[in-house]
Design an enzyme around this catalytic site. Sequence first.
Site, short mmCIF file in Angstrom:
data_model
loop_
_atom_site.label_atom_id
_atom_site.label_comp_id
_atom_site.label_asym_id
_atom_site.label_seq_id
_atom_site.Cartn_x
_atom_site.Cartn_y
_atom_site.Cartn_z
CG ASP A 160 8.92 4.99 3.68
OD1 ASP A 160 8.16 4.12 4.15
OD2 ASP A 160 8.74 5.55 2.59
CB CYS A 162 4.14 2.84 5.38
SG CYS A 162 4.54 1.41 4.35
NE ARG A 163 6.71 7.44 5.52
CZ ARG A 163 7.45 8.23 4.79
NH1 ARG A 163 8.43 8.93 5.36
NH2 ARG A 163 7.27 8.34 3.50
CB SER A 164 0.09 9.53 5.59
OG SER A 164 -0.23 8.83 4.41
CG ASN A 183 -2.54 7.43 1.61
OD1 ASN A 183 -3.63 7.35 1.07
ND2 ASN A 183 -2.43 7.69 2.90
CB CYS A 225 3.62 9.41 3.83
SG CYS A 225 2.50 8.04 3.48
P1 4NP Z 1 4.79 5.49 2.85
O1 4NP Z 1 5.83 4.35 2.38
O2 4NP Z 1 5.18 6.73 2.09
O3 4NP Z 1 5.04 5.62 4.32
O4 4NP Z 1 3.42 4.97 2.50
C1 4NP Z 1 6.05 4.00 1.04
C2 4NP Z 1 5.23 3.09 0.43
C3 4NP Z 1 5.46 2.73 -0.89
C4 4NP Z 1 6.52 3.28 -1.57
C5 4NP Z 1 7.34 4.20 -0.96
C6 4NP Z 1 7.09 4.57 0.34
N1 4NP Z 1 6.78 2.88 -2.92
O5 4NP Z 1 7.79 3.34 -3.50
O6 4NP Z 1 6.02 2.10 -3.50
#
Ligand code: 4NP
Length: 155
Positions: free
Chosen positions: A124, A14-16, A12, A9
């Site tokens: 997300d 939340c989702r992955s 790294n 994702c």
């Molecule tokens: P993820 O979510 O891609 O599912 O881990 C996010 C976590 C942090 C950010 C964006 C998406 N960020 O911009 O910091």
Amino acid sequence: MTINVLFVCLGNICRSPMAEAIFQQLVDEAGLTDKFHIDSAGTGDWHVGEQAHPGTRRILAQHGIAYNGRSRLITAQDMANSHSYIITMDQSNGNNLRRQFGQHPNQHRLLEFSSQTSETDVPDPYYTNNFEYVYQLVKDGCTGLLETIRKQQGL
Ligand code: 4NP
């Protein structure tokens, strides 16, 4: 031969990591632990070294799943094994990988394997905060992914 599955994702956190933990549990429940190496990584480096987001840790704990991983950035080495399953959470992650590393022969979006949703991208929860909905989507995608891999690999 070990089957590598890498969930990808953006951050790294939340989702992955959620997909990694859920898929690991499905593999363990199927008695296939020793056949797989399961991991996750992000295309952005903002959270490298951090634990998963509290929302992800809470939803996994609520569903009885342990997770202790920390955020890391995807590497060229991750993408060099053409047999690995590279599983992205959304279209943007996929485009980021193709831009950075070129076309990988076994790169897919997680929800290609879902039978229950018309969504193509895992939304997300860093922005939506809807971790339960994301959990259900990811679980469904991971269930379909494991079925597909079992067929492909004769497991
Ligand atoms: P993820 O979510 O891609 O599912 O881990 C996010 C976590 C942090 C950010 C964006 C998406 N960020 O911009 O910091």
